[in-house]
Design an enzyme around this catalytic site. Structure first.
Site, mmCIF file in Angstrom:
data_model
loop_
_atom_site.group_PDB
_atom_site.id
_atom_site.type_symbol
_atom_site.label_atom_id
_atom_site.label_comp_id
_atom_site.label_asym_id
_atom_site.label_seq_id
_atom_site.Cartn_x
_atom_site.Cartn_y
_atom_site.Cartn_z
ATOM 1 C CB SER A 46 -0.897 -0.017 1.234
ATOM 2 O OG SER A 46 -1.818 1.049 1.168
ATOM 3 C CD GLU A 47 -0.727 3.626 -3.576
ATOM 4 O OE1 GLU A 47 -0.765 2.401 -3.380
ATOM 5 O OE2 GLU A 47 -1.535 4.218 -4.313
ATOM 6 C CG ASN A 48 -0.893 4.243 2.971
ATOM 7 O OD1 ASN A 48 -0.904 3.251 2.252
ATOM 8 N ND2 ASN A 48 -1.509 4.276 4.129
#
Lengths: 218, 233, 233, 218
Positions: A46-48
């Protein structure tokens, strides 16, 4: 008959391989997590700033500090790791993610993708989509083959502002699985009950047909 | 505050020197890991003409949305602003200048700013509207654009724990943009849930070394959730 | 190895595919945090014509010095090579090509390589012999040089603990160049002192996420000390 | 009479301010740690990846995994943090270190410094010195004013390959404290028992004298 969003996700899940690190975009791509084939292990990024995204929490386990890139509350899978968004996009930009699945408004025969902006309408921003399409070797785009009026979104040249240039090689729609190479869409599979004629009709971009068109296995 | 002790006890003191027209970095992703109380303090102080660098712009009545309500922001760098109707209105009316920046490029521009790197090449955005007006270059057969780094007068950070020397630990995905921003502010102000004595944090587990931090304050947090998704037991 | 399990049980397997002429990154600072057994395995395999990227070159009879003894290295990128007489001899005779690179620039070139950034500007080395032949640019009144990134066929890493999925934790200053190098190898091989089950490492404390790691092997280490400095009790 | 290495370190320690983060190079700079003034707190940065370097360990506490940039075994001070060399040089290059102290072979009136290479002799490499001089706002150079034959090392233009250009503003030698500005060395202090005449004689670069030259306080 076109396949459903769930069935598109089910078909894309067949692209997963044992040991893959995978980034799933918002929308249909998110559903892919429900169809990971038995017997294979994958890690969701998840890119966060999370590698090893788990399922949604139970009500008691909801944690405001633990969300995915769609801002949904999630949990962590076994072996998860946490890091900054700079590190997260170092992974993405550096080509370390094995498979990226994301939605699009349009794709074209050059592998261009438009997915973030419709001029004149609200501009929400590209989030991480431009980084994801620039960084990944292996991208699968999920989209509807045509809009509600029947206008093709599988084009010779994208009409909307691009998210990335010459980066898309595979597209799974409600009608077909397509490969993009040598300046054309190559029809790999058709949806169950969908005729090759319908696909031809709804594909505006150059389309190459094989002698036999297998049906998507779902 | 004296020596290496960074602890301050009032939000006014935490933001001392923050004035109209300044450039601020504001940590967080969506509403997760945002410096809630530093934002409300800015609203209360009424500082205006701000340039904000933040991945998102909050929602209408929380996070940076509170500053939009009072027209305190004139320009914003962000990657995704889709949760905020007020934002849309101000952007379309031209009250608010918006520099949309890909999320990974934004993160790296901030990291570069803190690390003394004035510019770097990235493939992200090549061939898109983001590349307009930017230098491009082909390197080993791929196309890249040159992105300058970002720094700010103040970086406003939310961490989980700090020690008195400003060493920081983040919790879960509330880390997000906070670590890079902490390095890129001329003055870095951090609000945390707990302050411990120096020496209580394991040196291996510190995410942001205190060298980057100027002020630390303990706050209490609402931690609003944007998308509460749950499964049945 | 299957799925996300990265554990291998022999050093031969750990280095499978490493062949003559390849470019390697080798972790460590001085003799601290070097992949001791991966180096001795390379010596035993007898692989040659190597390009090594490593902050230092070991000492005559330990670390990369072992490969110099057998003339296995043809080119090396390093920042400081002053501990090694054999190195000096091979450099002066022209057997060994040396690319001296400032330590921070070396670290950043490797980090950039792993992060998909092909080149960046830095002030380090401007106006010195390091700038020769490099593009320079003035940005906001300061002078910078353009530095391309570095990647490698193999990255050879020493960590303290790994879990079976290749998540890594380093100990004290034995971290040094290892985390960046772990991101910049096409194949990243890690030797560790202890392997634990996936899930045993706190996700907040992982220094290198497993996504960067291809193979993990448990070893035993001499950990030679270069400068043993002590004080009286 | 010229001051000793220890006295140079003692003088430089007066440049430390409460709350400073400081990087001390190898040699005389390392000795500065022994003279930190009473009542002030400073944190020592070691560029291999440690902020909060402590004193040398006792024999029982020697740890091969805990060394400084000079490869000496050390300990950690209270509030120390550990990080990669990339993060360490992000701190240095990004200007976060308040004071850097390092040695030199030569400095000149333009603020150039040469400290890493003597052509024809062994080249050991620059280590982190080029990054340190490029990154720091506040650098104090420690060196001998002249070599053993009496040849000045305080020059109009460095003769050796540079470590950094136009970056040095302050120099403490065995004879004097000098500030570099406007293309000249400005004499700030002389060592106890050293005459202004000796300093003039041993300074090859342009030297500006004040009306009164205070004596270094040690």
């Amino acid at each position: 008959m076109a396949v459903s969003r769930e069935q598109i996700a089910q078909r894309i899940a067949q692209e997963l391989k044992d040991g893959y690190y995978v980034n799933l975009g918002i929308g249909i791509p998110t559903l892919v997590a429900n169809y990971i084939p038995e017997g294979i292990e994958v890690m969701l990024q998840s890119e966060n700033g999370l590698l090893g995204m788990g399922e949604f929490p139970t009500e008691e386990n909801v944690d405001a500090d633990l969300i995915n890139a769609g801002k949904q509350t999630v949990t962590m899978a076994k072996g998860a790791s946490l890091f900054s968004s700079a590190e997260s996009f170092a992974m993405i930009r550096g080509g370390h993610v094995d498979l990226t699945v994301l939605g699009a408004f349009e794709v074209d025969v050059s592998g261009n993708i438009a997915s973030w902006m419709i001029p004149g309408k609200l501009i929400k921003g590209m989030g991480g989509a431009m980084d994801l399409v620039a960084g990944a070797e292996n991208i699968v785009v999920t989209m509807m083959h045509a809009d509600k009026k029947g206008n093709s979104k599988i084009l010779d040249a994208c009409t909307l502002p691009l998210t990335g240039a010459q980066c898309i090689k595979k597209v799974v729609t409600d009608l077909a699985v397509l490969e993009i190479k040598d300046g054309a869409f190559h029809l790999l599979e058709r949806a169950p009950g969908v005729s090759v004629e319908e696909i031809i009709e709804k594909t505006a971009g150059k389309l190459i047909l094989p002698d036999v068109v297998p049906v998507m296995k779902l | 505050m004296a020596g290496l002790n960074k602890v301050v006890t009032s939000y006014q003191e935490a933001l001392a020197g923050l004035t109209d027209g300044m450039t601020l970095m504001v940590g967080g992703f969506g509403l997760c890991g945002i410096p809630e109380n530093l934002i409300t303090t800015m609203r209360d102080i009424g500082v205006t003409d701000l340039t904000c660098i933040s991945n998102n712009a909050g929602v209408d009545d929380f996070g940076l949305g509170l500053l939009l309500q009072k027209n305190q922001i004139k320009k914003i760098y962000a990657s995704y602003v889709g949760e905020n109707a007020l934002f849309e209105k101000q952007m379309l009316s031209g009250e608010l200048e918006v520099v949309l920046t890909p999320q990974g490029t934004l993160a790296e521009k901030i990291r570069a700013g803190g690390a003394g790197i004035p510019a770097f090449f990235t493939a992200t955005g090549y061939g898109t509207p983001i590349a307009e007006g930017k230098e491009t270059r082909e390197i080993d057969g791929r196309h890249y654009i040159l992105e300058p780094s970002l720094t700010a007068d103040f970086a406003l950070i939310k961490a989980w724990k700090a020690d008195t020397m400003g060493n920081l630990v983040y919790r879960n995905t509330a880390m997000n943009f906070n670590p890079m921003m902490a390095t890129a502010g001329k003055i870095t102000v951090v609000e945390v849930e707990e302050i411990v004595e120096a020496g209580e944090l394991d040196p291996h587990h510190i995410h942001t070394p205190g060298i980057y931090v100027n002020r630390v304050i303990k706050g209490t947090f609402e931690k609003r959730i944007e998308q509460r998704t749950v499964k049945a037991r």
